[in-house]
Design a protein around this motif. Structure first.
Motif, PDB file in Angstrom:
ATOM      1  N   ASP A 104       2.443  18.364  12.516  1.00 55.79           N
ATOM      2  CA  ASP A 104       3.573  17.579  12.716  1.00 55.79           C
ATOM      3  C   ASP A 104       3.491  16.144  12.980  1.00 55.79           C
ATOM      4  N   ASP A 105       2.407  15.544  13.603  1.00 54.64           N
ATOM      5  CA  ASP A 105       2.203  14.110  14.044  1.00 54.64           C
ATOM      6  C   ASP A 105       1.357  13.463  12.889  1.00 54.64           C
ATOM      7  N   VAL A 106       1.201  14.167  11.724  1.00 56.77           N
ATOM      8  CA  VAL A 106       0.450  13.375  10.600  1.00 56.77           C
ATOM      9  C   VAL A 106       1.354  12.224  10.057  1.00 56.77           C
ATOM     10  N   VAL A 107       0.647  11.136  10.004  1.00 49.98           N
ATOM     11  CA  VAL A 107       1.535   9.902   9.192  1.00 49.98           C
ATOM     12  C   VAL A 107       1.200  10.076   7.678  1.00 49.98           C
ATOM     13  N   VAL A 108       2.428   9.934   6.915  1.00 47.17           N
ATOM     14  CA  VAL A 108       2.238   9.991   5.470  1.00 47.17           C
ATOM     15  C   VAL A 108       1.759   8.708   4.888  1.00 47.17           C
ATOM     16  N   THR A 109       0.814   8.817   4.103  1.00 46.19           N
ATOM     17  CA  THR A 109       0.391   7.621   3.870  1.00 46.19           C
ATOM     18  C   THR A 109       1.222   7.047   2.492  1.00 46.19           C
ATOM     19  N   PRO A 110       1.514   5.715   2.633  1.00 48.27           N
ATOM     20  CA  PRO A 110       2.405   5.200   1.435  1.00 48.27           C
ATOM     21  C   PRO A 110       1.798   5.142   0.300  1.00 48.27           C
ATOM     22  N   ASP A 111       2.923   4.875  -0.525  1.00 54.43           N
ATOM     23  CA  ASP A 111       2.441   4.721  -2.024  1.00 54.43           C
ATOM     24  C   ASP A 111       1.475   3.532  -2.224  1.00 54.43           C
ATOM     25  N   PRO A 112       0.681   3.388  -3.223  1.00 51.31           N
ATOM     26  CA  PRO A 112      -0.221   2.343  -3.363  1.00 51.31           C
ATOM     27  C   PRO A 112       0.255   0.927  -3.468  1.00 51.31           C
ATOM     28  N   GLU A 113       1.504   0.770  -3.870  1.00 47.91           N
ATOM     29  CA  GLU A 113       2.185  -0.588  -4.086  1.00 47.91           C
ATOM     30  C   GLU A 113       2.677  -0.902  -2.707  1.00 47.91           C
ATOM     31  N   THR A 114       3.077  -0.071  -2.060  1.00 45.47           N
ATOM     32  CA  THR A 114       3.517  -0.232  -0.425  1.00 45.47           C
ATOM     33  C   THR A 114       2.529  -0.565   0.435  1.00 45.47           C
ATOM     34  N   ARG A 115       1.263   0.169   0.316  1.00 43.10           N
ATOM     35  CA  ARG A 115       0.173  -0.100   0.824  1.00 43.10           C
ATOM     36  C   ARG A 115      -0.444  -1.424   0.633  1.00 43.10           C
ATOM     37  N   ARG A 116      -0.582  -1.800  -0.551  1.00 41.33           N
ATOM     38  CA  ARG A 116      -1.341  -3.134  -1.038  1.00 41.33           C
ATOM     39  C   ARG A 116      -0.387  -4.148  -0.456  1.00 41.33           C
ATOM     40  N   GLN A 117       0.908  -3.895  -0.378  1.00 41.30           N
ATOM     41  CA  GLN A 117       1.896  -5.266   0.139  1.00 41.30           C
ATOM     42  C   GLN A 117       1.670  -5.284   1.589  1.00 41.30           C
TER      43      GLN A 117
END
Length: 87
Positions: free
Chosen positions: A20-33
């Protein structure tokens, strides 16, 4: 030593609740920003390390650039500088 191994085995079921505590990785564009913003923040922090008032330093730098720009345009247009005399 074997008691440590046994304890480690007992903790494994506890990890089942950690899903339940796992953080969802954002999409590549959001991560790049996010990475670009973090890099910019680090650059600013590094540039102004030891400066008590970074805004004042930035204003002085801009004022200096404007003065240099004004000097360059006035000297190019012939408003100042050396003049040749043929005699």
């Amino acid at each position: 030593m074997s008691s440590h191994i046994k304890r480690m085995g007992m903790c494994l079921p506890c990890l089942g609740g950690a899903v339940d505590d796992v953080v969802v990785t954002p999409d590549p564009e959001t991560r790049r920003q996010q990475l670009a913003e973090a890099a910019e923040k680090r650059q600013k922090e590094t540039a102004y390390r030891g400066v008590k008032n970074p805004e004042a330093v930035e204003r002085k730098r801009k004022k200096q650039e404007e003065m240099e720009k004004t000097e360059m345009t006035s000297s190019v247009s012939g408003g100042g500088g050396l003049k040749w005399q043929v005699g």
